[in-house]
Design a protein around this motif. Structure first.
Motif, PDB file in Angstrom:
ATOM      1  N   TRP A  85       0.829  -1.210   0.000  1.00 51.07           N
ATOM      2  CA  TRP A  85       0.000   0.000   0.000  1.00 51.07           C
ATOM      3  C   TRP A  85       0.862   1.257   0.000  1.00 51.07           C
ATOM      4  O   TRP A  85       0.628   2.180  -0.779  1.00 51.07           O
ATOM      5  CB  TRP A  85      -0.909  -0.049   1.221  1.00 51.07           C
ATOM      6  N   GLN A  86       1.879   1.288   0.863  1.00 53.49           N
ATOM      7  CA  GLN A  86       2.744   2.462   0.930  1.00 53.49           C
ATOM      8  C   GLN A  86       3.553   2.623  -0.353  1.00 53.49           C
ATOM      9  O   GLN A  86       3.720   3.741  -0.867  1.00 53.49           O
ATOM     10  CB  GLN A  86       3.690   2.338   2.140  1.00 53.49           C
ATOM     11  N   LEU A  87       4.071   1.521  -0.886  1.00 57.14           N
ATOM     12  CA  LEU A  87       4.842   1.603  -2.132  1.00 57.14           C
ATOM     13  C   LEU A  87       3.971   2.118  -3.273  1.00 57.14           C
ATOM     14  O   LEU A  87       4.403   2.946  -4.085  1.00 57.14           O
ATOM     15  CB  LEU A  87       5.417   0.229  -2.476  1.00 57.14           C
ATOM     16  N   THR A  88       2.741   1.645  -3.343  1.00 55.12           N
ATOM     17  CA  THR A  88       1.839   2.073  -4.419  1.00 55.12           C
ATOM     18  C   THR A  88       1.532   3.563  -4.324  1.00 55.12           C
ATOM     19  O   THR A  88       1.536   4.277  -5.340  1.00 55.12           O
ATOM     20  CB  THR A  88       0.542   1.261  -4.364  1.00 55.12           C
ATOM     21  N   ARG A  89       1.268   4.048  -3.128  1.00 53.92           N
ATOM     22  CA  ARG A  89       0.989   5.470  -2.965  1.00 53.92           C
ATOM     23  C   ARG A  89       2.166   6.318  -3.433  1.00 53.92           C
ATOM     24  O   ARG A  89       1.997   7.344  -4.095  1.00 53.92           O
ATOM     25  CB  ARG A  89       0.662   5.773  -1.498  1.00 53.92           C
ATOM     26  N   ALA A  90       3.381   5.891  -3.077  1.00 56.47           N
ATOM     27  CA  ALA A  90       4.560   6.659  -3.449  1.00 56.47           C
ATOM     28  C   ALA A  90       4.803   6.620  -4.957  1.00 56.47           C
ATOM     29  O   ALA A  90       5.141   7.624  -5.576  1.00 56.47           O
ATOM     30  CB  ALA A  90       5.781   6.135  -2.703  1.00 56.47           C
ATOM     31  N   VAL A  91       4.630   5.438  -5.570  1.00 52.83           N
ATOM     32  CA  VAL A  91       4.842   5.322  -7.018  1.00 52.83           C
ATOM     33  C   VAL A  91       3.820   6.150  -7.777  1.00 52.83           C
ATOM     34  O   VAL A  91       4.158   6.865  -8.735  1.00 52.83           O
ATOM     35  CB  VAL A  91       4.780   3.840  -7.448  1.00 52.83           C
ATOM     36  N   LEU A  92       2.555   6.075  -7.375  1.00 55.98           N
ATOM     37  CA  LEU A  92       1.525   6.860  -8.056  1.00 55.98           C
ATOM     38  C   LEU A  92       1.731   8.354  -7.842  1.00 55.98           C
ATOM     39  O   LEU A  92       1.459   9.162  -8.736  1.00 55.98           O
ATOM     40  CB  LEU A  92       0.141   6.436  -7.558  1.00 55.98           C
ATOM     41  N   ALA A  93       2.216   8.741  -6.654  1.00 53.54           N
ATOM     42  CA  ALA A  93       2.494  10.160  -6.419  1.00 53.54           C
ATOM     43  C   ALA A  93       3.610  10.663  -7.306  1.00 53.54           C
ATOM     44  O   ALA A  93       3.650  11.840  -7.669  1.00 53.54           O
ATOM     45  CB  ALA A  93       2.844  10.385  -4.948  1.00 53.54           C
ATOM     46  N   ALA A  94       4.536   9.772  -7.670  1.00 55.14           N
ATOM     47  CA  ALA A  94       5.628  10.138  -8.571  1.00 55.14           C
ATOM     48  C   ALA A  94       5.259   9.934 -10.031  1.00 55.14           C
ATOM     49  O   ALA A  94       6.133   9.942 -10.901  1.00 55.14           O
ATOM     50  CB  ALA A  94       6.873   9.322  -8.240  1.00 55.14           C
ATOM     51  N   ARG A  95       3.952   9.705 -10.299  1.00 54.48           N
ATOM     52  CA  ARG A  95       3.442   9.509 -11.666  1.00 54.48           C
ATOM     53  C   ARG A  95       4.022   8.268 -12.319  1.00 54.48           C
ATOM     54  O   ARG A  95       4.207   8.216 -13.539  1.00 54.48           O
ATOM     55  CB  ARG A  95       3.709  10.742 -12.529  1.00 54.48           C
ATOM     56  N   GLY A  96       4.324   7.269 -11.512  1.00 56.38           N
ATOM     57  CA  GLY A  96       4.746   5.990 -12.046  1.00 56.38           C
ATOM     58  C   GLY A  96       3.546   5.078 -12.258  1.00 56.38           C
ATOM     59  O   GLY A  96       2.396   5.455 -12.036  1.00 56.38           O
ATOM     60  N   ARG A  97       3.810   3.855 -12.686  1.00 58.83           N
ATOM     61  CA  ARG A  97       2.753   2.875 -12.952  1.00 58.83           C
ATOM     62  C   ARG A  97       3.076   1.607 -12.175  1.00 58.83           C
ATOM     63  O   ARG A  97       4.207   1.123 -12.196  1.00 58.83           O
ATOM     64  CB  ARG A  97       2.636   2.577 -14.447  1.00 58.83           C
ATOM     65  N   ILE A  98       2.068   1.076 -11.501  1.00 60.12           N
ATOM     66  CA  ILE A  98       2.250  -0.110 -10.676  1.00 60.12           C
ATOM     67  C   ILE A  98       0.977  -0.927 -10.683  1.00 60.12           C
ATOM     68  O   ILE A  98      -0.131  -0.386 -10.819  1.00 60.12           O
ATOM     69  CB  ILE A  98       2.647   0.278  -9.232  1.00 60.12           C
ATOM     70  N   ALA A  99       1.142  -2.233 -10.598  1.00 57.51           N
ATOM     71  CA  ALA A  99       0.019  -3.157 -10.449  1.00 57.51           C
ATOM     72  C   ALA A  99       0.344  -4.095  -9.298  1.00 57.51           C
ATOM     73  O   ALA A  99       1.501  -4.454  -9.082  1.00 57.51           O
ATOM     74  CB  ALA A  99      -0.216  -3.950 -11.736  1.00 57.51           C
ATOM     75  N   ILE A 100      -0.690  -4.482  -8.544  1.00 57.88           N
ATOM     76  CA  ILE A 100      -0.526  -5.405  -7.420  1.00 57.88           C
ATOM     77  C   ILE A 100      -1.384  -6.634  -7.700  1.00 57.88           C
ATOM     78  O   ILE A 100      -2.603  -6.524  -7.823  1.00 57.88           O
ATOM     79  CB  ILE A 100      -0.945  -4.762  -6.084  1.00 57.88           C
ATOM     80  N   HIS A 101      -0.736  -7.784  -7.815  1.00 55.56           N
ATOM     81  CA  HIS A 101      -1.427  -9.046  -8.005  1.00 55.56           C
ATOM     82  C   HIS A 101      -0.979 -10.020  -6.913  1.00 55.56           C
ATOM     83  O   HIS A 101       0.085  -9.829  -6.306  1.00 55.56           O
ATOM     84  CB  HIS A 101      -1.130  -9.641  -9.389  1.00 55.56           C
ATOM     85  N   ALA A 102      -1.758 -11.039  -6.654  1.00 53.06           N
ATOM     86  CA  ALA A 102      -1.431 -12.029  -5.629  1.00 53.06           C
ATOM     87  C   ALA A 102      -1.793 -13.418  -6.142  1.00 53.06           C
ATOM     88  O   ALA A 102      -2.598 -13.566  -7.081  1.00 53.06           O
ATOM     89  CB  ALA A 102      -2.175 -11.726  -4.326  1.00 53.06           C
ATOM     90  N   PHE A 103      -1.204 -14.436  -5.506  1.00 55.53           N
ATOM     91  CA  PHE A 103      -1.452 -15.808  -5.972  1.00 55.53           C
ATOM     92  C   PHE A 103      -1.306 -16.784  -4.809  1.00 55.53           C
ATOM     93  O   PHE A 103      -0.596 -16.534  -3.840  1.00 55.53           O
ATOM     94  CB  PHE A 103      -0.469 -16.184  -7.092  1.00 55.53           C
ATOM     95  N   HIS A 104      -1.999 -17.895  -4.926  1.00 58.33           N
ATOM     96  CA  HIS A 104      -1.767 -19.090  -4.126  1.00 58.33           C
ATOM     97  C   HIS A 104      -2.315 -20.264  -4.919  1.00 58.33           C
ATOM     98  O   HIS A 104      -3.031 -20.082  -5.917  1.00 58.33           O
ATOM     99  CB  HIS A 104      -2.402 -18.996  -2.727  1.00 58.33           C
ATOM    100  N   SER A 105      -1.997 -21.470  -4.522  1.00 64.43           N
ATOM    101  CA  SER A 105      -2.337 -22.636  -5.343  1.00 64.43           C
ATOM    102  C   SER A 105      -2.826 -23.781  -4.480  1.00 64.43           C
ATOM    103  O   SER A 105      -2.444 -23.918  -3.309  1.00 64.43           O
ATOM    104  CB  SER A 105      -1.120 -23.089  -6.161  1.00 64.43           C
TER     105      SER A 105
END
Length: 561
Positions: free
Chosen positions: A404-424
């Motif tokens: 959450w914190q990384l995403t806020r910082a990247v978006l504030a810097a006008r970067g692009r980020i996606a968060i995905h998760a997995f389990h099997s």
């Protein structure tokens, strides 16, 4: 020695045993080869052009009436797609004309890859392409036929500027990126399609056919409805479909711990089949894993910022400068510059006292910052992330807060980020959840989806990495990367040797690197040195203890990427 009719295998029509065996030999896939079904009631009417072309589905190759030479070329072309193409790609707003051009470039790319490994098959494509060639035509169909032959035979002369541009650009992309980089050739095809639009070349989708009669109709490449309908209506192939295949879409799926509280989109998850690396045979097992992709869902009660208060990180992380996304960067160990690099100067003094040679690069200077990288953050949500530390915090909660914190910082810097998760839960059920996609805002609903993520089951990393790589190839940014955040080695209930899934994950990382997509790992496991280095490489992973500040390490690794 010719095969007898009695040697037919289940799922293949009489008279098609040789094509079926040829397809298996070229692609190592056991697809059923059948005659293209026809409607007797419409026999009096001429069939549309597209119906006279082979059709490739995930489980079948349907062949129209072809000569033996064209039939052999059609099988080889289908094998090339099975080996080297990414199936069921989303059109992403591509017009029909652009889809056809992308398909033509993809046809040439996979045929050249197959001919590189098996040089003899090149001659199988030569005669049909020359027979379909319209030397002086300027229609869309004629330009496609000229494009097909120009990409197949570099010595074939062509006076049209668009065809020559396509040939030169294709050759440049092959030298710069390699034939394995499908994304580079898709970008090339988009440029060529745009040129055709500027030339006002008329395109009639209802009357268009692929010029070469042995090439399929490209339904294998795109997510069209017909793929799913055919998989449900065609006869059973020689092997039953794996659990989770579209043919088994009516079977109920076990919900994850949070699925009952969320609104699942109509139709359930999207189903994808992925190979897996066999460590003993040293080859990929095709269509071995079934991945269930869950798109972002609407949570009934969106939370506010207070929802993550229990694991909230220091507010100073909100500053974009902490991510080193500023306009300039500092280059150390340089031969010239405006400041002295103290570490390099100390090394130079020590080398002189030890009477050792030194390269003399003891300066540092500033340089323009590289463009921001589109980052896909892949979270391990297996059951082991529910374990709590001495303070009562689970690793899952720390992952959620750090992401959450990384995403806020990247978006504030006008970067692009996606968060995905997995389990099997075995190879038949690899669950992949898209919590935040590229271009989406980290609003209350996205935060709610992130907080709703719950640990479950195991860690089959290879299949999740292949799907993440596939999604990342559609991202238009110049620099792209995958960052895996996990707490242990890949494992699953049906993998008895712990080395098997480690080697499969390593192969998935290598496949991503071949597409120009580096994969980095942040492993919360002090004993991970051996398998982390094996999977990600020496310089593309970090290992930290459970008590280490996860958010700082995540931020530092992103800055390095």
């Amino acid at each position: 020695m010719p095969l007898s009719p009695d040697a037919q295998a289940p799922g293949s029509a009489p008279g098609l045993t040789v094509p079926r065996l040829l397809l298996r030999a070229l692609s190592l896939r056991g697809l059923a080869v059948q005659h293209l079904p026809t409607d007797a009631s419409s026999a009096a009417q001429p069939p549309p052009p597209s119906s006279t072309r082979p059709i490739l589905t995930p489980m079948h190759l349907l062949l129209p009436a072809l000569t033996p030479a064209l039939q052999r070329a059609a099988v080889a072309h289908a094998a090339a797609h099975l080996l080297h193409s990414v199936p069921a790609q989303p059109p992403n707003g591509l017009r029909p004309l652009a889809q056809v051009v992308v398909g033509a470039i993809e046809d040439a790319r996979v045929e050249q890859l197959l001919a590189r490994d098996l040089p003899g098959v090149r001659a199988w494509f030569d005669a049909p392409l020359r027979a379909a060639w319209q030397a002086d035509g300027l229609s869309f169909f004629a330009l496609l036929s000229r494009l097909d032959l120009a990409l197949h035979d570099e010595r074939c002369p062509d006076g049209h500027h668009w065809v020559n541009k396509a040939r030169s650009a294709f050759d440049a992309a092959r030298r710069a990126h390699g034939l394995e980089d499908a994304a580079a050739f898709r970008r090339l095809a988009s440029i060529l399609a745009n040129d055709l639009g500027q030339m006002r070349v008329r395109h009639e989708p209802q009357q268009l056919a692929v010029p070469a009669p042995y090439r399929d109709d490209h339904s294998h490449l795109w997510t069209h409805k017909r793929n799913t309908e055919e998989a449900q209506t065609l006869p059973t192939p020689e092997a039953p479909p794996p659990v989770g295949h579209p043919a088994c879409a009516s079977l109920p799926l076990p919900p994850s711990p949070k699925d009952e509280a969320a609104t699942i989109p109509q139709g359930g998850p999207a189903i994808h089949l992925y190979p897996e690396w066999d460590r003993r045979l040293e080859r990929l097992r095709p269509d071995w894993c079934t991945l269930h992709e869950w798109a972002p869902v609407q949570v009934t009660e969106p939370i506010t910022d207070a929802g993550l208060e229990r694991t909230r990180l220091p507010s100073r992380l909100h500053s974009p400068s902490r991510l080193s996304v500023g306009p300039v960067r500092r280059l150390r160990h340089q031969s010239e510059g405006e400041q002295l690099d103290l570490d390099a100067a100390i090394d130079a003094v020590l080398s002189r006292r030890l009477q050792q040679a030194h390269d003399g690069r003891v300066f540092q200077r500033r340089a323009p910052q590289q463009p921001p990288c589109s980052l896909l953050l892949l979270l391990d949500s297996s059951q082991s992330t529910a374990d709590q530390d001495a303070q009562g915090r689970s690793l899952m909660a720390l992952e959620q807060a750090a992401a959450w914190q990384l995403t806020r910082a990247v978006l504030a810097a006008r970067g692009r980020i996606a968060i995905h998760a997995f389990h099997s839960d075995s190879r038949a059920r690899v669950h992949y959840r898209r919590l935040l996609d590229f271009g989406q805002a980290m609003d209350a609903r996205a935060q709610a989806r992130l907080e709703a993520l719950q640990p479950a089951w195991s860690t089959r990393l290879g299949a999740a990495l292949r799907h993440a790589t596939r999604l990342l190839t559609t991202e238009p940014a110049e620099r792209r990367a995958v960052l895996v955040l996990s707490d242990g080695a890949p494992s699953d209930i049906d993998a008895h040797d712990p080395r098997d899934l480690v080697e499969d994950a390593r192969q998935a990382v290598r496949e991503a690197a071949q597409r120009g997509l580096p994969v980095y790992g942040l492993i919360v496991d002090p004993t991970a040195t051996a398998y982390a280095r094996r999977i990600f490489g020496v310089h593309r992973h970090r290992i930290l203890a459970r008590t280490a500040p996860l958010h700082r390490q995540l931020t530092a690794l992103h800055a390095r990427i």
